[in-house]
Scaffold this motif. Structure first.
Motif, short mmCIF file in Angstrom:
data_model
loop_
_atom_site.label_atom_id
_atom_site.label_comp_id
_atom_site.label_asym_id
_atom_site.label_seq_id
_atom_site.Cartn_x
_atom_site.Cartn_y
_atom_site.Cartn_z
N GLN A 367 0.83 -1.19 0.00
CA GLN A 367 0.00 0.00 0.00
C GLN A 367 0.87 1.25 0.00
O GLN A 367 0.52 2.27 -0.60
CB GLN A 367 -0.91 -0.01 1.23
N GLU A 368 2.03 1.17 0.63
CA GLU A 368 2.96 2.31 0.65
C GLU A 368 3.43 2.67 -0.76
O GLU A 368 3.61 3.85 -1.09
CB GLU A 368 4.16 1.99 1.54
N ASP A 371 0.54 4.59 -2.31
CA ASP A 371 0.44 5.92 -1.69
C ASP A 371 1.52 6.85 -2.25
O ASP A 371 1.28 8.04 -2.50
CB ASP A 371 0.60 5.82 -0.17
#
Length: 385
Positions: A367-368, A371
């Protein structure tokens, strides 16, 4: 699943798996082991061992692809497979090859070259975006079919727009109409569950080295038994003469499998890549990636204010998807900026006068990573639009 399983540079946010794939460390080790066996005794390996080894590997991929091993042969990549079929099928000036405006450029070139020499017509039926339903795609595409349509050529999953096309219904209609079907599945194995017997295309070609995690240079060509006699090799080698060292008993396989001295280690590593997926519960990995992708595409659409090209339905993409961007003043420079400043590897694409970002999410992504992509786009889009 972690990035540490893969050879991908940990300093790079790699969101471009769709271009060339990425291989887990364990599979690359298997690949190198086969290369070592080849170099240790090339004569015994290529002259005596290779045919039964490839036969065993074909049996494993046949289970993975849902097709008889007798209908499958290893080839270097899907573009190679499209070239084999395009150059095998005899065309006349009245014949038409029908495809869409979403196809991969190298394969489009292969068909165009064959049409130039034969006088046949290569027609690209427009499939407008956004996509609303599979039925709309089929109906729109079928408007291009005429009494002269001899071949339908389609991507299963499009390269520029990542749309999953409803090839099953198109192949069914084509069979009823007596039209040959050629499917480019470059992005399918590993990204979706495949059953080639159920798809029932005449010809289907794909890659293992993209989403199926194998080393580079591993693809396949499938041909129904009834049409295998139409297939001619691009390179004529020993298999054509049924040489005992290379013969499998199948003209289709013998004519295509042996191209001369070549490193076939990537083919032999494919079963290990399939086993890696089994051991890591790949359907779960794939589903997680799909949900992460769906969310980031929505975030990009919110950022740009542009609509989803999939009409906010996620049935048309799996682990690779595209979002439209406003017109960028210098698309190449912006992509370079993304990589050099933010260390994000992601393709920006010009397609029929419109600009897109195509995002791939694989098991090593977090997810980083996604993002970070949104943060980078927030900073760069005002500079380039």
């Amino acid at each position: 699943m972690r990035k540490e399983h893969f050879l991908i540079d940990p300093e790079v946010i790699f969101l471009n798996h769709g271009s060339f794939g990425a291989t887990p460390k364990a599979i690359f080790k298997e690949y190198q082991a086969w290369q070592y066996e080849l170099e240790k005794q090339p004569v015994q390996f290529l002259g005596g061992k290779i045919t039964p080894l490839l036969n065993n590997a074909r049996v494993r991929i046949s289970e993975y692809l849902g097709a008889s091993a007798d209908n499958l042969v290893f080839i270097p990549n899907a573009t190679f497979g499209v070239n084999v079929i395009a150059k095998s099928l005899k065309l006349s000036p009245k014949d038409e090859i029908l495809t869409t405006n979403h196809e991969y450029g190298a394969c489009v070139n292969a068909w165009k070259v064959c049409c130039q020499s034969s006088g046949a017509r290569f027609l690209q039926q427009e499939i407008p975006i956004p996509i609303f339903s599979a039925e709309d795609i089929v109906d729109q595409f079928w408007q291009g079919v005429s009494e002269n349509t001899k071949i339908i050529y389609l991507s299963h999953i499009s390269s520029p727009t990542a749309i999953r096309f409803p090839i099953e219904e198109i192949c069914r209609r084509a069979r009823e109409a007596g039209i040959l079907t050629v499917i480019d599945g470059a992005h399918s194995p590993g990204q979706i569950h495949l059953n080639l017997n159920e798809i029932d295309a005449d010809f289907y070609t794909g890659n293992f080295h993209k989403w199926a995690l194998s080393p580079k240079g591993a693809g396949f060509l499938y041909a129904r038994q009834e049409v295998q006699h139409l297939v001619e090799p691009l390179v004529v080698g020993w298999g054509w003469s049924k040489h005992p060292d290379f013969s499998t008993g199948s003209n289709f396989i013998d004519n295509l499998q042996w191209l001369g001295t070549n490193d076939l280690s990537a083919y032999l590593a494919v079963p290990a890549a399939i086993q890696f997926q089994v051991e890591h519960n790949w359907p779960v990995v794939r589903e997680k990636c799909h949900h992460m992708l769906a969310e980031v595409l929505q975030r990009i659409n919110h950022l740009t204010g542009l609509s989803s090209i999939y009409s906010n339905e996620d049935e048309f993409f799996i682990q690779m998807g595209a979002a439209e961007l406003p017109l960028i003043e210098d698309l190449t420079q912006m992509q370079k900026h993304l990589y050099e400043t933010f260390r994000i590897e992601v393709p920006l694409i010009e397609w029929h006068g419109r600009h897109f970002i195509r995002v791939s999410v694989q098991g090593y992504n977090s997810q980083e990573d996604l993002d970070a992509l949104i943060t980078a786009l927030e900073k760069l889009l005002p500079l380039y639009t």
